[in-house]
Design an enzyme around this catalytic site. Structure first.
Site: not given
Length: 455
Positions: A276, A315
């Protein structure tokens, strides 16, 4: 591929390299080289032309950032890439340049390139997934008889064993690993169909060329083009998402068992891991964090893949492109998760004594069901259940242990003392004996899972 800062630390260098721009472009160029070689083998172009085209299929020859910018206007990464490749070949032989990309289409290049990159990605995942599974199985066997508190709806329930818990963690991983192997066989296929999927330009030689391309690239040949038939491909992506969710489940449990108030498990420390910036005492479960972050981000990507399935005609306009954009993120998250958990479990700290204290601190209340079942032999199930409700209430009120309350009740009740064995009653509060069924199930599952992992 340059990832955003806060995404890059949630994945790995290995997977970032797989989806790096240069590697993706090289995979597309590998398709172009294989196409030319296959066409030469079928007599459609000369061997010299194929060799010349292949020699120019090197990603380092091209300005990839410029290609990306050009692709935005063209609507496809393949269009500027093929144009640049054609120009490169033309600089050496203009006639050979006319055979670049001959009979193919943009989607063939991009899809096959994606398949080649995905094959690499799956190998990277498995390089960590298989050892993680093996490690979990070893830990499960090592802690076959280690009692630990089982929790349901986030509350204390009964005792199980750490081995049983770990078997339940690893089983979904092994299932996903096998599923990925099976789905890879179905979906890692060459894409070659030409403009509308009919291979019209190459005529009757088209199917043979497609098979040769697959052979050269060591891919499965497709039965036909899958330009807008994305089912198997999406299944593969969804299985990666499921794997990430299963890894997230492990990360969730690991984070809860690592809480200071619980302290049954802890990730390894050292080299600034889990520290931390403000609190020196902190020991943050960073591997669990990465697994949870991956699991949180993945469902949206999986949902996008499903949403892209209804593709238009021959497509797609937009759906296919959305799929391509989301695809890398699935693998980046998955490998970030599996790699982080492999690191965590390689040096996992297991506090069996703390597990036992957490059980003991519950005043024996978690054994109430087992005691009720035993009492039912003497007074029937409804009466036994009612009695145990009363005795657990007394235990809470007096802040004592349920074993003492039950023992005293049995000894003082002539209807019970003559029918029940006090030693048996006391044994019902033994966490090791109470978890015998978990031990037995774990032994059976371990054998099954080891066989599956080896297979």
């Amino acid at each position: 591929m340059s990832l955003p800062l806060f995404e890059s630390f949630l994945t790995t260098t290995e997977m970032s390299q797989v989806f790096d721009d240069a590697n993706v472009v090289q995979a597309m160029l590998d398709f172009e080289a294989a196409l030319a070689q296959a066409q030469a083998q079928e007599g459609l172009i000369s061997n010299e032309t194929a060799a010349l085209i292949s020699n120019h299929c090197k990603a380092e020859k091209f300005d990839i950032p410029a290609l990306v910018i050009a692709a935005r206007r063209a609507g496809s990464m393949a269009i500027p890439l093929v144009k640049a490749l054609t120009q490169s070949v033309a600089g050496e032989n203009k006639e050979a340049a006319t055979k670049v990309h001959w009979g193919s289409t943009s989607q063939d290049v991009i899809d096959t390139g994606s398949v080649l990159v995905t094959r690499q990605a799956l190998k990277v995942i498995d390089n960590d997934l298989a050892p993680l599974c093996a490690r979990l199985l070893d830990l499960a066997e090592e802690h076959l008889r280690t009692p630990v508190l089982a929790r349901t709806l986030m509350q204390p329930a009964q005792t199980t064993t750490l081995g049983f818990k770990m078997v339940n963690w690893v089983a979904p991983l092994i299932r996903s690993r096998q599923a990925l192997i099976d789905l890879a066989e179905m979906s890692l296929q060459v894409q070659l169909g030409g403009a509308i999927g009919t291979l019209a330009v190459m005529g009757e030689k088209g199917p043979a060329v497609a098979r040769r391309v697959a052979h050269i690239l060591e891919l499965s040949p497709a039965q036909g083009n899958w330009h807008t038939q994305r089912d198997n491909w999406i299944r593969l992506g969804l299985e990666v998402a499921i794997l990430t969710g299963s890894l997230g489940k492990i990360g969730k449990d690991l984070s809860l068992m690592s809480q200071g108030e619980v302290a049954e498990l802890a990730e390894p420390t050292g080299q600034g891991r889990g520290g931390s910036s403000a609190m020196p005492h902190k020991r943050n479960p960073v591997s669990a964090m990465i697994a949870l972050a991956a699991a949180a981000r993945t469902p949206q990507k999986a949902a996008t893949l499903l949403a892209t399935l209804p593709q238009e005609h021959e497509r797609s306009l937009g759906n296919w492109q959305a799929e391509l954009a989301e695809w890398p993120g699935l693998f980046l998250s998955a490998h970030g998760s599996v790699s982080a958990l492999r690191e965590a479990f390689s040096g996992l700290v297991i506090d069996a004594d703390r597990m036992r204290r957490n059980i003991d601190n519950l005043q024996g209340l978690i054994f109430a069901e087992a005691v009720s079942v035993y009492l039912a032999q003497a007074i029937g199930r409804p009466a036994a259940h009612q009695l145990m409700e009363e005795l657990t209430g007394q235990t809470l009120a007096k802040q004592c242990h349920l074993a003492d309350v039950v023992t005293e009740t049995v000894q003082n009740d002539p209807d019970l003392s003559g029918k029940l064995d006090i030693d048996v009653v006391k044994s019902l509060f033994d966490p090791v004996k109470a978890s015998v069924s978990a031990q037995q199930l774990t032994t059976v599952r371990l054998d099954e899972l080891r066989q599956q992992l080896r297979a």
